[in-house]
Design a protein around this motif. Structure first.
Motif, PDB file in Angstrom:
ATOM      1  N   TYR A 122     -23.046  32.843  39.120  1.00 20.16           N
ATOM      2  CA  TYR A 122     -22.390  31.674  38.530  1.00 20.16           C
ATOM      3  C   TYR A 122     -23.231  31.222  37.339  1.00 20.16           C
ATOM      4  CZ  TYR A 122     -19.390  31.237  42.646  1.00 20.16           C
ATOM      5  OH  TYR A 122     -18.453  31.466  43.633  1.00 20.16           O
ATOM      6  N   ALA A 123     -22.614  31.208  36.173  1.00 17.84           N
ATOM      7  CA  ALA A 123     -23.349  30.853  34.952  1.00 17.84           C
ATOM      8  C   ALA A 123     -23.949  29.459  35.041  1.00 17.84           C
ATOM      9  CB  ALA A 123     -22.426  30.950  33.739  1.00 17.84           C
ATOM     10  N   ASN A 125     -24.883  28.001  37.798  1.00 12.02           N
ATOM     11  CA  ASN A 125     -25.701  27.897  39.009  1.00 12.02           C
ATOM     12  C   ASN A 125     -25.123  26.891  40.004  1.00 12.02           C
ATOM     13  OD1 ASN A 125     -27.924  28.875  40.486  1.00 12.02           O
ATOM     14  ND2 ASN A 125     -29.159  27.077  39.961  1.00 12.02           N
ATOM     15  N   ASN A 126     -23.792  26.782  40.016  1.00 14.10           N
ATOM     16  CA  ASN A 126     -23.107  25.840  40.913  1.00 14.10           C
ATOM     17  C   ASN A 126     -21.792  26.482  41.330  1.00 14.10           C
ATOM     18  OD1 ASN A 126     -21.572  23.772  42.065  1.00 14.10           O
ATOM     19  ND2 ASN A 126     -22.496  22.186  40.762  1.00 14.10           N
ATOM     20  N   ARG A 127     -21.698  26.856  42.605  1.00 16.79           N
ATOM     21  CA  ARG A 127     -20.513  27.587  43.040  1.00 16.79           C
ATOM     22  C   ARG A 127     -19.264  26.713  43.077  1.00 16.79           C
ATOM     23  NH1 ARG A 127     -18.891  27.276  48.383  1.00 16.79           N
ATOM     24  NH2 ARG A 127     -20.167  25.972  49.759  1.00 16.79           N
ATOM     25  N   GLN A 129     -18.490  24.866  40.550  1.00 16.84           N
ATOM     26  CA  GLN A 129     -18.076  24.713  39.157  1.00 16.84           C
ATOM     27  C   GLN A 129     -18.063  26.056  38.436  1.00 16.84           C
ATOM     28  OE1 GLN A 129     -20.646  21.736  37.366  1.00 16.84           O
ATOM     29  NE2 GLN A 129     -20.013  20.150  38.801  1.00 16.84           N
ATOM     30  N   GLY A 130     -17.578  27.075  39.138  1.00 11.21           N
ATOM     31  CA  GLY A 130     -17.493  28.396  38.535  1.00 11.21           C
ATOM     32  C   GLY A 130     -16.309  28.526  37.604  1.00 11.21           C
ATOM     33  N   THR A 131     -16.313  29.588  36.840  1.00  6.48           N
ATOM     34  CA  THR A 131     -15.186  29.864  35.954  1.00  6.48           C
ATOM     35  C   THR A 131     -14.115  30.629  36.729  1.00  6.48           C
ATOM     36  OG1 THR A 131     -16.049  32.008  35.236  1.00  6.48           O
ATOM     37  CG2 THR A 131     -16.792  30.049  34.022  1.00  6.48           C
ATOM     38  N   GLU A 134     -15.254  34.134  37.313  1.00  9.36           N
ATOM     39  CA  GLU A 134     -16.266  34.246  38.378  1.00  9.36           C
ATOM     40  C   GLU A 134     -15.607  34.178  39.751  1.00  9.36           C
ATOM     41  OE1 GLU A 134     -19.969  32.188  35.893  1.00  9.36           O
ATOM     42  OE2 GLU A 134     -18.758  30.993  37.293  1.00  9.36           O
ATOM     43  N   TYR A 135     -14.706  33.224  39.943  1.00  9.47           N
ATOM     44  CA  TYR A 135     -14.021  33.097  41.230  1.00  9.47           C
ATOM     45  C   TYR A 135     -13.196  34.341  41.556  1.00  9.47           C
ATOM     46  CZ  TYR A 135     -15.197  28.102  41.439  1.00  9.47           C
ATOM     47  OH  TYR A 135     -15.865  26.902  41.510  1.00  9.47           O
ATOM     48  N   ILE A 138     -15.634  37.317  42.472  1.00  9.52           N
ATOM     49  CA  ILE A 138     -16.290  37.122  43.770  1.00  9.52           C
ATOM     50  C   ILE A 138     -15.274  37.162  44.900  1.00  9.52           C
ATOM     51  CG2 ILE A 138     -17.588  35.472  45.171  1.00  9.52           C
ATOM     52  CD1 ILE A 138     -18.959  34.584  42.514  1.00  9.52           C
TER      53      ILE A 138
END
Length: 208
Positions: A122-123, A125-127, A129-131, A134-135, A138
């Motif tokens: 996660y850019a 560093n907060n899962r 508040q991912g993009t 990213e979601y 993952i």
């Protein structure tokens, strides 16, 4: 090695009609029904008969020591491969080198976690508040579930009763797997997939 050292004594008192020559009975089984022929022929027959009895006893002991499927699957397993077989193609759902662990405890509970060989960080560093990218990566690149399991020794199957899964459509399902264990390798087939039609072949290697 002398035959007297490997042939067990089945009776302490041999009758006079046994085929073992006087003074040479120690260590031989007694088979009073073996008569006729020269002393050497009778002795050879006795040795062969005793050896057969010994082999039969060893075979029986080995059969009683064979482990059940339940005993074989209990433990911790590392994922080797997971392949989805569809009508016209094969899909390595988590890539060519997936990561995964499956824990089967002796009380009938299991945990299964599988991911791709790598997942994006996660850019921020907060899962929480991912993009969207990213979601998506993952979510598509991982799957986890836990619950209880049952073993059918006659049909050689393991049934997973899914309590919780990151693929929530599986929750509450009973999923049967045709299983085989050879040494430290456990193979099973999942008749359902998370991507539509087909079945999944999974290979695990024992860690403990």
């Amino acid at each position: 090695m002398r035959s007297a050292e490997i042939i067990p004594v089945l009776e302490e008192n041999c009758s006079a009609n046994t085929c073992v020559p006087p003074g040479d009975r120690a260590g031989f089984a007694c088979f009073p029904g073996i008569t006729g022929g020269t002393p050497m022929e009778r002795k050879s027959t006795l040795v062969a008969a005793s050896a057969i009895s010994l082999l039969a006893a060893c075979h029986s002991a080995a059969a009683s020591d064979a482990k059940s499927l339940k005993e074989q699957v209990v433990g911790t397993w590392s994922l080797v491969s997971l392949t989805v077989h569809q009508t016209d193609k094969k899909v390595e759902l988590f890539g060519e080198k997936p990561r995964g662990i499956q824990i089967m405890d002796p009380n009938g509970r299991f945990v299964n976690i599988i991911t791709r060989s790598s997942l994006p960080l996660y850019a921020g560093n907060n899962r929480m508040q991912g993009t969207a990218e990213e979601y998506t990566a993952i979510g598509k690149g991982s799957n986890a579930l836990y619950g209880t399991y049952e073993v059918d020794e006659e049909n050689q199957t393991v049934t997973f009763n899914v309590e919780v899964s990151t693929f929530p459509n599986w929750e509450g399902e009973k999923q049967r797997r045709e299983s085989s264990v050879e040494g430290d390798v456990w193979r099973y087939t999942n008749p359902m997939t998370t991507i539509g039609d087909g079945h999944v072949e999974v290979v695990w290697k024992r860690l403990d």
